[in-house]
Design a protein around this motif. Structure first.
Motif, mmCIF file in Angstrom:
data_model
loop_
_atom_site.group_PDB
_atom_site.id
_atom_site.type_symbol
_atom_site.label_atom_id
_atom_site.label_comp_id
_atom_site.label_asym_id
_atom_site.label_seq_id
_atom_site.Cartn_x
_atom_site.Cartn_y
_atom_site.Cartn_z
ATOM 1 N N PHE A 139 0.932 -1.376 -0.104
ATOM 2 C CA PHE A 139 -0.145 -0.145 0.075
ATOM 3 C C PHE A 139 0.832 1.174 0.013
ATOM 4 O O PHE A 139 0.761 2.055 -0.805
ATOM 5 C CB PHE A 139 -1.109 -0.025 1.091
ATOM 6 C CG PHE A 139 -2.201 1.171 0.799
ATOM 7 C CD1 PHE A 139 -3.277 0.664 0.302
ATOM 8 C CD2 PHE A 139 -1.910 2.156 1.552
ATOM 9 C CE1 PHE A 139 -4.212 1.696 -0.078
ATOM 10 C CE2 PHE A 139 -2.999 3.377 1.132
ATOM 11 C CZ PHE A 139 -3.882 3.032 0.535
ATOM 12 N N ALA A 140 1.577 1.367 1.041
ATOM 13 C CA ALA A 140 2.473 2.617 1.104
ATOM 14 C C ALA A 140 3.894 2.042 1.563
ATOM 15 O O ALA A 140 3.959 0.941 2.207
ATOM 16 C CB ALA A 140 1.839 3.441 2.265
ATOM 17 N N PRO A 141 4.847 3.078 1.446
ATOM 18 C CA PRO A 141 6.263 2.407 1.822
ATOM 19 C C PRO A 141 6.455 1.890 3.084
ATOM 20 O O PRO A 141 6.151 2.380 4.035
ATOM 21 C CB PRO A 141 7.181 3.741 1.823
ATOM 22 C CG PRO A 141 6.414 4.732 0.552
ATOM 23 C CD PRO A 141 5.079 4.441 0.831
ATOM 24 N N GLY A 142 6.698 0.707 3.177
ATOM 25 C CA GLY A 142 7.196 -0.086 4.408
ATOM 26 C C GLY A 142 5.955 -0.599 5.300
ATOM 27 O O GLY A 142 6.074 -1.048 6.050
ATOM 28 N N GLN A 143 4.613 -0.227 4.629
ATOM 29 C CA GLN A 143 3.726 -0.501 5.317
ATOM 30 C C GLN A 143 3.247 -1.971 5.606
ATOM 31 O O GLN A 143 3.083 -2.892 4.557
ATOM 32 C CB GLN A 143 2.325 0.048 5.112
ATOM 33 C CG GLN A 143 1.068 -0.070 5.740
ATOM 34 C CD GLN A 143 -0.054 0.910 5.228
ATOM 35 O OE1 GLN A 143 0.223 2.139 5.214
ATOM 36 N NE2 GLN A 143 -0.867 0.406 4.639
ATOM 37 N N PRO A 144 3.110 -2.618 6.694
ATOM 38 C CA PRO A 144 2.998 -3.994 7.146
ATOM 39 C C PRO A 144 1.335 -4.301 6.963
ATOM 40 O O PRO A 144 0.500 -3.741 7.679
ATOM 41 C CB PRO A 144 3.386 -4.217 8.458
ATOM 42 C CG PRO A 144 3.275 -2.979 9.221
ATOM 43 C CD PRO A 144 3.299 -1.963 8.147
ATOM 44 N N TYR A 145 1.089 -5.498 6.609
ATOM 45 C CA TYR A 145 -0.111 -6.134 6.795
ATOM 46 C C TYR A 145 0.241 -7.217 7.888
ATOM 47 O O TYR A 145 1.226 -7.917 7.840
ATOM 48 C CB TYR A 145 -0.833 -7.105 5.637
ATOM 49 C CG TYR A 145 -1.175 -5.813 4.617
ATOM 50 C CD1 TYR A 145 -2.835 -5.873 4.452
ATOM 51 C CD2 TYR A 145 -0.527 -5.235 3.956
ATOM 52 C CE1 TYR A 145 -3.267 -4.559 3.336
ATOM 53 C CE2 TYR A 145 -1.181 -4.338 2.761
ATOM 54 C CZ TYR A 145 -2.266 -4.302 2.599
ATOM 55 O OH TYR A 145 -2.999 -3.341 1.763
ATOM 56 N N LEU A 146 -0.489 -7.300 9.175
ATOM 57 C CA LEU A 146 -0.247 -7.894 10.250
ATOM 58 C C LEU A 146 -1.499 -9.061 10.257
ATOM 59 O O LEU A 146 -2.671 -8.425 10.477
ATOM 60 C CB LEU A 146 0.213 -7.127 11.562
ATOM 61 C CG LEU A 146 0.990 -6.242 11.445
ATOM 62 C CD1 LEU A 146 1.147 -5.244 12.683
ATOM 63 C CD2 LEU A 146 2.341 -6.972 11.398
ATOM 64 N N GLY A 147 -1.325 -10.345 10.549
ATOM 65 C CA GLY A 147 -2.232 -11.374 10.579
ATOM 66 C C GLY A 147 -1.769 -12.377 11.406
ATOM 67 O O GLY A 147 -0.574 -12.314 11.658
ATOM 68 N N MET A 148 -2.509 -13.239 11.802
ATOM 69 C CA MET A 148 -4.130 -13.268 11.557
ATOM 70 C C MET A 148 -4.510 -13.092 13.102
ATOM 71 O O MET A 148 -4.322 -13.872 13.838
ATOM 72 C CB MET A 148 -4.748 -14.469 10.994
ATOM 73 C CG MET A 148 -3.780 -14.994 9.623
ATOM 74 S SD MET A 148 -4.719 -14.195 8.207
ATOM 75 C CE MET A 148 -6.257 -15.310 8.196
ATOM 76 N N LEU A 149 -5.621 -12.271 13.189
ATOM 77 C CA LEU A 149 -6.419 -12.465 14.402
ATOM 78 C C LEU A 149 -7.437 -13.597 14.570
ATOM 79 O O LEU A 149 -7.629 -14.005 13.454
ATOM 80 C CB LEU A 149 -7.223 -10.895 14.554
ATOM 81 C CG LEU A 149 -6.226 -9.629 14.740
ATOM 82 C CD1 LEU A 149 -7.113 -8.520 14.733
ATOM 83 C CD2 LEU A 149 -5.283 -9.650 15.786
ATOM 84 N N PRO A 150 -7.918 -13.750 15.666
ATOM 85 C CA PRO A 150 -8.652 -14.957 15.710
ATOM 86 C C PRO A 150 -10.114 -14.639 14.626
ATOM 87 O O PRO A 150 -10.439 -13.612 14.199
ATOM 88 C CB PRO A 150 -9.349 -14.819 17.309
ATOM 89 C CG PRO A 150 -8.319 -14.077 17.928
ATOM 90 C CD PRO A 150 -7.751 -13.156 16.971
ATOM 91 N N GLY A 151 -10.983 -15.814 14.398
ATOM 92 C CA GLY A 151 -11.753 -15.745 13.526
ATOM 93 C C GLY A 151 -12.858 -14.735 13.582
ATOM 94 O O GLY A 151 -13.377 -14.136 12.577
ATOM 95 N N HIS A 152 -13.267 -14.436 14.864
ATOM 96 C CA HIS A 152 -14.312 -13.416 15.074
ATOM 97 C C HIS A 152 -13.846 -11.721 14.635
ATOM 98 O O HIS A 152 -14.800 -11.090 14.503
ATOM 99 C CB HIS A 152 -14.900 -13.338 16.447
ATOM 100 C CG HIS A 152 -13.822 -13.371 17.412
ATOM 101 N ND1 HIS A 152 -13.231 -14.561 18.113
ATOM 102 C CD2 HIS A 152 -13.284 -12.336 18.121
ATOM 103 C CE1 HIS A 152 -12.363 -14.333 19.149
ATOM 104 N NE2 HIS A 152 -12.349 -12.840 18.996
ATOM 105 N N TRP A 153 -12.667 -11.801 14.340
ATOM 106 C CA TRP A 153 -12.308 -10.494 14.060
ATOM 107 C C TRP A 153 -12.399 -10.267 12.257
ATOM 108 O O TRP A 153 -11.763 -9.451 11.682
ATOM 109 C CB TRP A 153 -10.563 -10.344 14.178
ATOM 110 C CG TRP A 153 -10.549 -9.789 15.723
ATOM 111 C CD1 TRP A 153 -10.193 -10.632 16.795
ATOM 112 C CD2 TRP A 153 -10.436 -8.447 16.207
ATOM 113 N NE1 TRP A 153 -10.417 -9.900 18.047
ATOM 114 C CE2 TRP A 153 -10.499 -8.713 17.609
ATOM 115 C CE3 TRP A 153 -10.465 -7.240 15.593
ATOM 116 C CZ2 TRP A 153 -10.112 -7.547 18.404
ATOM 117 C CZ3 TRP A 153 -10.398 -6.078 16.218
ATOM 118 C CH2 TRP A 153 -10.276 -6.169 18.063
ATOM 119 N N ASP A 154 -13.019 -11.039 11.609
ATOM 120 C CA ASP A 154 -13.255 -11.290 10.223
ATOM 121 C C ASP A 154 -14.261 -10.071 9.954
ATOM 122 O O ASP A 154 -15.283 -10.295 9.573
ATOM 123 C CB ASP A 154 -13.597 -12.602 9.783
ATOM 124 C CG ASP A 154 -13.607 -12.674 8.160
ATOM 125 O OD1 ASP A 154 -12.754 -11.825 7.679
ATOM 126 O OD2 ASP A 154 -13.829 -13.814 7.639
#
Lengths: 244, 333
Positions: A139-154
């Motif tokens: 998305f943007a320079p260095g920006q992390p996508y962090l996963g995964m939270l428990p299922g109810h965080w969908d």
């Protein structure tokens, strides 16, 4: 690759690119395959390939049409897929990053918690308890996508976009967290605030994260957060431990 | 080597330094950036005999006014139909001029087009980021956005009398609908929605910057696709947000996105799409991926031939007069 795994889907993305999609939904396993396949293509040094960019469960391989063509690149990709093995998923580094969840710093915490079937306090406790992984940078320079939270965080993205968020904002959607790096609109919900900079232009390693890094969040009070923000050398009070 | 200095008397928003961009960094979240209209940008450099991709200034509808405070330099202005004024001399974009110390050059929105390019016979001194001076507008990294009051220093400047005059405009761009290849997430839309995208007319909205161009038009419902995994985005990706509004992602696009992408604008048509203005209408037409490659090849060839033609110096006024005379043969009889 084992026989149970579906062969990835190959599609054009731009006149000079092939998208290799390992899954239609995000799983830890599909993510690990995408990240290691990206490294494999980079290491293979395929002639004419100019860009190898992974996201959560897909990799885009960009090529120079003057040096090669879609047919040749596709054949090479298919040969690499046939040889590809899923790597050791254990993280090499563990980050601990302070985050504030007070009302001034988390305008959509209550809304997001409700969508996850939690109270705000429970939501913060679950975020603190989770060990997330950097499943993509984008998305943007260095920006992390962090996963995964428990299922109810969908939680789905919002239907309309939030026009702008402060840098370092902790935002969530679809069992993931992002530490926001951009001055741009987003459909994710703003549930906390860090003082962490994911991109450090003045250093020799300007991108803080590497895909696969483990990340934990440590809840701090608004007063503690204020102190952290006032110390520009600490990068938001974060620590990074090398695990292996 | 000669030097020149220009003070920025006025710079509108989104006036930035750009070059050919920084490919190869998408996996770090960094798009290529570079000029929005790459054809016009390349034409401005070619017309001065510059190296392809030499850093120039991208001028938005906000406009730019420069005051030359030291030295002199020949400059080329290409793209759209902008109004150009040097001292009291008024002209339009697609021109080459020499700006001398004490002179004021203004480039402002004309009748048509959203972006113009100012290339210099000389090198702009500016910060680099990841090997390029292109400005990534959302982060501000790279050469940067121009600010009123700032001074631009040029080195290796030249006055090129042999290049003054008009730059021939390219004539190989079509005026047909903007061509797209559908996908790579068109499966998240009903068939009728994809058809509607390809047949209805859209208008460019005010939300148009280096990152993307949001369109106004019929709503394109997502069939509940608000939870798909984020996937790579390219320049030209048409992403539809949750409210059914399509956005064409452009030079400073985000590198990944989770709203579904209904189509991708083929690269040859991006140069003319970005020259649209808010309110102007846009239609899309789909072609196959193989046709898109053929179109991109043919565009690249026509562009190369055009740039080769533009890059030939026409000679000084004296040389041009001489050539006219010689070609008429009997001028001195």
């Amino acid at each position: 690759m084992t026989a149970q795994q579906n062969a990835p889907d190959l599609r054009p993305l731009g006149v000079d690119g092939v998208l290799v999609r390992f899954a239609r939904t995000l799983t830890q396993e599909a993510n690990a395959r995408a990240l290691s396949f990206r490294d494999m293509v980079l290491e293979a040094g395929v002639k004419g390939v100019t860009e190898v960019a992974s996201s959560l469960v897909s990799v885009r391989i960009g090529f120079d049409p003057e040096l090669t063509n879609r047919h040749t690149v596709t054949q090479t990709i298919q040969a690499l897929i046939a040889e590809h093995k899923t790597p050791d998923p254990k993280p090499k580094r563990l980050w601990r990053i302070p985050a504030a969840f007070g009302p001034d710093h988390a305008p959509q915490l209550e809304e997001a918690a409700a969508l996850a079937g939690l109270t705000p306090a429970q939501a913060v406790a679950e975020i603190e308890a989770a060990t997330t992984h950097v499943i993509a940078i984008g998305f943007a320079p260095g920006q992390p996508y962090l996963g995964m939270l428990p299922g109810h965080w969908d939680i789905p993205r919002q239907t309309s976009l939030t026009e702008s968020l402060p840098r370092g904002a902790l935002i969530t959607a679809v069992r993931q967290l992002i530490i926001w790096a951009a001055d741009a609109p987003t459909g994710w919900r703003h549930i906390g605030q860090t003082a962490f900079r994911v991109y450090l232009p003045e250093t020799s390693q300007p991108f803080a994260f590497t895909p696969g890094d483990a990340v934990q969040f440590v809840a701090v009070s608004d007063a503690e957060f204020k102190d952290i923000k006032q110390n520009p050398d600490s990068n938001g009070g974060a620590t990074c431990e090398v695990l292996r | 080597m000669a030097e020149a200095a220009f003070t920025v008397a006025f710079a509108g928003p989104l006036v930035t330094l750009q070059d050919a961009g920084r490919p190869g960094h998408m996996r770090f979240g960094v798009p290529q950036s570079g000029a929005m209209d790459r054809l016009a940008f390349d034409a401005a450099n070619a017309a001065l005999g510059n190296k392809s991709g030499q850093t120039g200034i991208e001028i938005s509808l906000g406009g730019l006014v420069l005051q030359c405070t030291h030295g002199a330099a020949t400059v080329a202005i290409a793209g759209g139909d902008f109004t150009v004024q040097l001292g009291t001399q008024k002209t339009r974009s697609w021109t080459i001029l020499t700006v001398q110390k004490g002179e004021r050059l203004s480039i402002t929105a004309g009748k048509v087009g959203s972006w113009a390019y100012l290339a210099f016979a000389g090198r702009i001194t500016a910060p680099e980021w990841l090997g390029s001076q292109a400005t990534h507008a959302t982060s501000g990294f790279g050469g940067g956005a121009l600010q009123s009051g700032q001074t631009i220093i040029l080195s290796d400047t030249a006055v090129r009398e042999d290049r003054l005059g008009d730059i021939p405009k390219p004539d190989f761009q079509t005026s047909r609908p903007i061509r797209v290849v559908t996908g790579p997430q068109d499966q998240h839309f009903a068939k009728e929605t994809v058809t509607q995208f390809l047949t209805d007319s859209f208008a460019v909205s005010d939300a148009f910057d280096r990152m993307g161009m949001r369109l106004k038009g019929p709503e394109l419902p997502l069939a509940g696709a608000l939870s798909i995994p984020s996937e790579p985005i390219v320049r030209g990706s048409v992403q539809v947000s949750g409210d059914g509004v399509p956005t064409v992602l452009l030079a400073d696009h985000q590198t990944t996105g989770g709203y579904p992408k209904i189509a991708t604008v083929i690269s040859p048509d991006i140069d003319r799409l970005v020259q649209h203005r808010a309110g102007q209408s846009v239609r899309f037409a789909d072609i196959t991926s193989a046709q898109a490659v053929a179109e991109a090849r043919s565009y690249a060839q026509q562009k190369a031939a055009y740039l080769a033609e533009v890059s030939v110096a026409r000679g000084t006024l004296a040389q041009r007069l001489m050539r006219e005379n010689l070609s008429h043969g009997c001028a001195f009889d």
